[in-house]
Design a protein around this motif. Structure first.
Motif, PDB file in Angstrom:
ATOM      1  N   SER A 148       0.860  -1.182   0.000  1.00  0.00           N
ATOM      2  CA  SER A 148       0.000   0.000   0.000  1.00  0.00           C
ATOM      3  C   SER A 148       0.896   1.232   0.000  1.00  0.00           C
ATOM      4  CB  SER A 148      -0.925   0.029   1.227  1.00  0.00           C
ATOM      5  OG  SER A 148      -0.170   0.212   2.424  1.00  0.00           O
ATOM      6  N   MET A 149       0.324   2.371  -0.358  1.00  0.00           N
ATOM      7  CA  MET A 149       1.016   3.653  -0.244  1.00  0.00           C
ATOM      8  C   MET A 149       0.067   4.652   0.401  1.00  0.00           C
ATOM      9  SD  MET A 149       2.999   6.092  -3.032  1.00  0.00           S
ATOM     10  CE  MET A 149       1.568   6.432  -4.074  1.00  0.00           C
ATOM     11  N   GLU A 150       0.526   5.313   1.446  1.00  0.00           N
ATOM     12  CA  GLU A 150      -0.265   6.321   2.146  1.00  0.00           C
ATOM     13  C   GLU A 150       0.511   7.628   2.157  1.00  0.00           C
ATOM     14  OE1 GLU A 150      -2.999   6.547   6.201  1.00  0.00           O
ATOM     15  OE2 GLU A 150      -1.572   4.917   5.899  1.00  0.00           O
ATOM     16  N   LEU A 151      -0.196   8.737   1.951  1.00  0.00           N
ATOM     17  CA  LEU A 151       0.452  10.035   1.755  1.00  0.00           C
ATOM     18  C   LEU A 151       0.001  11.037   2.810  1.00  0.00           C
ATOM     19  CD1 LEU A 151      -0.129  10.135  -2.109  1.00  0.00           C
ATOM     20  CD2 LEU A 151       1.953   9.391  -0.930  1.00  0.00           C
ATOM     21  N   LEU A 152       0.966  11.789   3.342  1.00  0.00           N
ATOM     22  CA  LEU A 152       0.697  12.846   4.314  1.00  0.00           C
ATOM     23  C   LEU A 152       1.483  14.069   3.882  1.00  0.00           C
ATOM     24  CD1 LEU A 152      -0.304  14.037   6.991  1.00  0.00           C
ATOM     25  CD2 LEU A 152       1.544  12.794   8.162  1.00  0.00           C
ATOM     26  N   PHE A 153       0.774  15.089   3.359  1.00  0.00           N
ATOM     27  CA  PHE A 153       1.413  16.282   2.823  1.00  0.00           C
ATOM     28  C   PHE A 153       1.007  17.510   3.639  1.00  0.00           C
ATOM     29  CE2 PHE A 153       0.897  14.129  -1.577  1.00  0.00           C
ATOM     30  CZ  PHE A 153       2.028  13.356  -1.354  1.00  0.00           C
ATOM     31  N   GLY A 154       1.969  18.362   3.936  1.00  0.00           N
ATOM     32  CA  GLY A 154       1.677  19.601   4.639  1.00  0.00           C
ATOM     33  C   GLY A 154       2.189  20.811   3.869  1.00  0.00           C
ATOM     34  N   PHE A 155       1.365  21.870   3.827  1.00  0.00           N
ATOM     35  CA  PHE A 155       1.745  23.122   3.165  1.00  0.00           C
ATOM     36  C   PHE A 155       1.362  24.298   4.052  1.00  0.00           C
ATOM     37  CE2 PHE A 155       1.072  20.088  -0.273  1.00  0.00           C
ATOM     38  CZ  PHE A 155       2.213  20.262  -1.045  1.00  0.00           C
ATOM     39  N   LYS A 156       1.923  25.462   3.750  1.00  0.00           N
ATOM     40  CA  LYS A 156       1.603  26.659   4.541  1.00  0.00           C
ATOM     41  C   LYS A 156       0.143  27.059   4.389  1.00  0.00           C
ATOM     42  CE  LYS A 156       6.182  28.798   4.726  1.00  0.00           C
ATOM     43  NZ  LYS A 156       6.995  29.994   4.358  1.00  0.00           N
ATOM     44  N   ASN A 157      -0.323  27.089   3.135  1.00  0.00           N
ATOM     45  CA  ASN A 157      -1.702  27.486   2.840  1.00  0.00           C
ATOM     46  C   ASN A 157      -2.092  26.910   1.485  1.00  0.00           C
ATOM     47  OD1 ASN A 157      -0.520  29.319   0.874  1.00  0.00           O
ATOM     48  ND2 ASN A 157      -0.102  30.693   2.601  1.00  0.00           N
ATOM     49  N   GLU A 158      -3.321  27.161   1.076  1.00  0.00           N
ATOM     50  CA  GLU A 158      -3.791  26.588  -0.182  1.00  0.00           C
ATOM     51  C   GLU A 158      -2.988  27.072  -1.374  1.00  0.00           C
ATOM     52  OE1 GLU A 158      -7.941  25.964  -2.732  1.00  0.00           O
ATOM     53  OE2 GLU A 158      -7.873  27.396  -1.069  1.00  0.00           O
ATOM     54  N   ALA A 159      -2.572  28.347  -1.360  1.00  0.00           N
ATOM     55  CA  ALA A 159      -1.833  28.910  -2.494  1.00  0.00           C
ATOM     56  C   ALA A 159      -0.476  28.238  -2.686  1.00  0.00           C
ATOM     57  CB  ALA A 159      -1.652  30.417  -2.304  1.00  0.00           C
ATOM     58  N   SER A 160       0.060  27.615  -1.631  1.00  0.00           N
ATOM     59  CA  SER A 160       1.395  27.016  -1.716  1.00  0.00           C
ATOM     60  C   SER A 160       1.360  25.523  -2.031  1.00  0.00           C
ATOM     61  CB  SER A 160       2.151  27.243  -0.404  1.00  0.00           C
ATOM     62  OG  SER A 160       1.541  26.550   0.665  1.00  0.00           O
ATOM     63  N   ILE A 161       0.158  24.963  -2.245  1.00  0.00           N
ATOM     64  CA  ILE A 161       0.059  23.536  -2.561  1.00  0.00           C
ATOM     65  C   ILE A 161       0.658  23.270  -3.939  1.00  0.00           C
ATOM     66  CG2 ILE A 161      -1.516  21.601  -2.974  1.00  0.00           C
ATOM     67  CD1 ILE A 161      -3.422  22.875  -0.969  1.00  0.00           C
ATOM     68  N   LEU A 162       1.609  22.378  -3.989  1.00  0.00           N
ATOM     69  CA  LEU A 162       2.318  22.072  -5.229  1.00  0.00           C
ATOM     70  C   LEU A 162       1.688  20.879  -5.945  1.00  0.00           C
ATOM     71  CD1 LEU A 162       5.944  22.365  -3.808  1.00  0.00           C
ATOM     72  CD2 LEU A 162       4.807  24.021  -5.300  1.00  0.00           C
ATOM     73  N   PHE A 163       1.802  20.873  -7.264  1.00  0.00           N
ATOM     74  CA  PHE A 163       1.359  19.749  -8.095  1.00  0.00           C
ATOM     75  C   PHE A 163      -0.085  19.361  -7.756  1.00  0.00           C
ATOM     76  CE2 PHE A 163       5.951  19.199  -7.157  1.00  0.00           C
ATOM     77  CZ  PHE A 163       6.442  19.532  -8.408  1.00  0.00           C
ATOM     78  N   LYS A 164      -0.951  20.351  -7.674  1.00  0.00           N
ATOM     79  CA  LYS A 164      -2.314  20.134  -7.195  1.00  0.00           C
ATOM     80  C   LYS A 164      -3.063  19.104  -8.035  1.00  0.00           C
ATOM     81  CE  LYS A 164      -4.318  23.694  -5.495  1.00  0.00           C
ATOM     82  NZ  LYS A 164      -5.042  24.986  -5.308  1.00  0.00           N
ATOM     83  N   ASP A 165      -2.910  19.152  -9.359  1.00  0.00           N
ATOM     84  CA  ASP A 165      -3.611  18.193 -10.214  1.00  0.00           C
ATOM     85  C   ASP A 165      -3.156  16.762  -9.922  1.00  0.00           C
ATOM     86  OD1 ASP A 165      -4.990  20.238 -11.380  1.00  0.00           O
ATOM     87  OD2 ASP A 165      -3.725  20.351 -13.168  1.00  0.00           O
ATOM     88  N   GLU A 166      -1.858  16.593  -9.708  1.00  0.00           N
ATOM     89  CA  GLU A 166      -1.345  15.258  -9.417  1.00  0.00           C
ATOM     90  C   GLU A 166      -1.770  14.803  -8.025  1.00  0.00           C
ATOM     91  OE1 GLU A 166       2.794  14.350 -10.871  1.00  0.00           O
ATOM     92  OE2 GLU A 166       2.711  16.467 -11.399  1.00  0.00           O
ATOM     93  N   VAL A 167      -1.777  15.713  -7.080  1.00  0.00           N
ATOM     94  CA  VAL A 167      -2.212  15.385  -5.727  1.00  0.00           C
ATOM     95  C   VAL A 167      -3.642  14.844  -5.755  1.00  0.00           C
ATOM     96  CG1 VAL A 167      -2.851  16.389  -3.499  1.00  0.00           C
ATOM     97  CG2 VAL A 167      -0.643  16.960  -4.521  1.00  0.00           C
ATOM     98  N   LEU A 168      -4.513  15.516  -6.506  1.00  0.00           N
ATOM     99  CA  LEU A 168      -5.906  15.058  -6.622  1.00  0.00           C
ATOM    100  C   LEU A 168      -5.983  13.686  -7.294  1.00  0.00           C
ATOM    101  CD1 LEU A 168      -7.610  18.412  -7.707  1.00  0.00           C
ATOM    102  CD2 LEU A 168      -7.777  17.277  -5.483  1.00  0.00           C
ATOM    103  N   LYS A 169      -5.101  13.436  -8.252  1.00  0.00           N
ATOM    104  CA  LYS A 169      -5.056  12.143  -8.940  1.00  0.00           C
ATOM    105  C   LYS A 169      -4.571  11.048  -7.988  1.00  0.00           C
ATOM    106  CE  LYS A 169      -1.523  11.307 -11.473  1.00  0.00           C
ATOM    107  NZ  LYS A 169      -0.492  11.346 -12.538  1.00  0.00           N
TER     108      LYS A 169
END
Length: 269
Positions: free
Chosen positions: A136-157
């Motif tokens: 399995s793969m589980e992901l835990l990502f943290g960012f400062k705010n919504e504007a700083s979220i990187l690779f948003k399209d891939e994250v949603l995928k």
């Protein structure tokens, strides 16, 4: 004899704006088979200088590598003036990366903070395309705010197929998700129900984030030797000659940037 610190010219194929200060550069690179997850290149601009940048993704069939570059200094300021079709002098790849053999048939957990997602993105994409390699793969990502979220399209995928906790320090993330530090959400991960001998954790982010996130996993019972981190440090020569990245007797550019936490926890800068 080849010159190990001689940059070679490569063409920029595409430049994509990710945030106000971070752009994604795709560069033509014919020797992709020599690259491993988590390695870095030295980007060199004549009469300006060099900077070490992690390889955020690569494609062997199409022959390109990508860099997420943040505009933070003299060299990166000049790189941001380059466009599609321009030449990017580079040398590398350098450093010890993540060996995905260590994750085979394991429960893989990836925790990142901010731009720490960049050097691990290629590994996430690899597992996303080859899910049979891990339990399995589980992901835990943290960012400062919504504007700083990187690779948003891939994250949603990614989160369509893999459990994910996405948190921001303040405000609202994607779909108004979690608020708070990454460390607060470690106990909420699904892997807490697994046999910890079968869990492998990868942590990439600022030094304090990696330290305290690793401590949280240790508290849960994950063996130290099952935790891996990446030291995103300022390199200089990248070949172990200048000593700029040395911590005690360890040359980060040669022995890292990826370290097992059983060693990394004692590397105090």
């Amino acid at each position: 004899m080849s010159n190990i610190i001689m940059p070679m010219p490569y063409k920029i194929l595409n430049v994509t704006k990710m945030t106000e200060i971070e752009y994604l550069f795709r560069v033509e690179y014919p020797n992709v088979e020599n690259i491993n997850f988590g390695q870095f290149m030295q980007l060199s601009l004549p009469k300006v200088g060099e900077c070490p940048i992690s390889i955020t993704d690569f494609n062997k069939e199409e022959g390109w590598i990508e860099f997420l570059i943040r505009k933070v200094g003299i060299v990166t300021d000049e790189i941001f003036n380059l466009c599609c079709g321009d030449i990017m002098p580079m040398r590398g790849p350098y450093g010890k990366g993540f060996d995905h053999v260590d994750f085979k048939d394991k429960h893989l957990v990836i925790a990142t903070g901010g731009s720490g997602l960049a050097p691990i993105r290629s590994l996430v994409n690899h597992v996303y395309r080859n899910p049979q390699e891990v339990k399995s793969m589980e992901l835990l990502f943290g960012f400062k705010n919504e504007a700083s979220i990187l690779f948003k399209d891939e994250v949603l995928k990614w989160r369509e197929n893999h459990p994910m906790i996405l948190t921001v320090d303040k405000g609202c993330g994607i779909d108004g998700e979690c608020v708070g530090l990454v460390t607060e959400y470690v106990p909420l991960l699904k892997m807490t129900k697994a046999n910890f001998d079968e869990v492998v954790v990868v942590i990439v982010g600022p030094p304090n984030m990696m330290k305290y996130t690793a401590i949280e996993f240790e508290k849960l019972g994950v063996p130290t030797e099952n935790i891996w981190v990446s030291f995103e440090r300022k390199m200089s020569c990248a070949v172990g000659k200048c000593g700029h990245c040395r911590i005690d007797e360890t040359y980060v550019c040669l022995e890292g940037p990826v370290f097992n936490y059983s060693q990394a926890k004692y590397l105090l800068d």
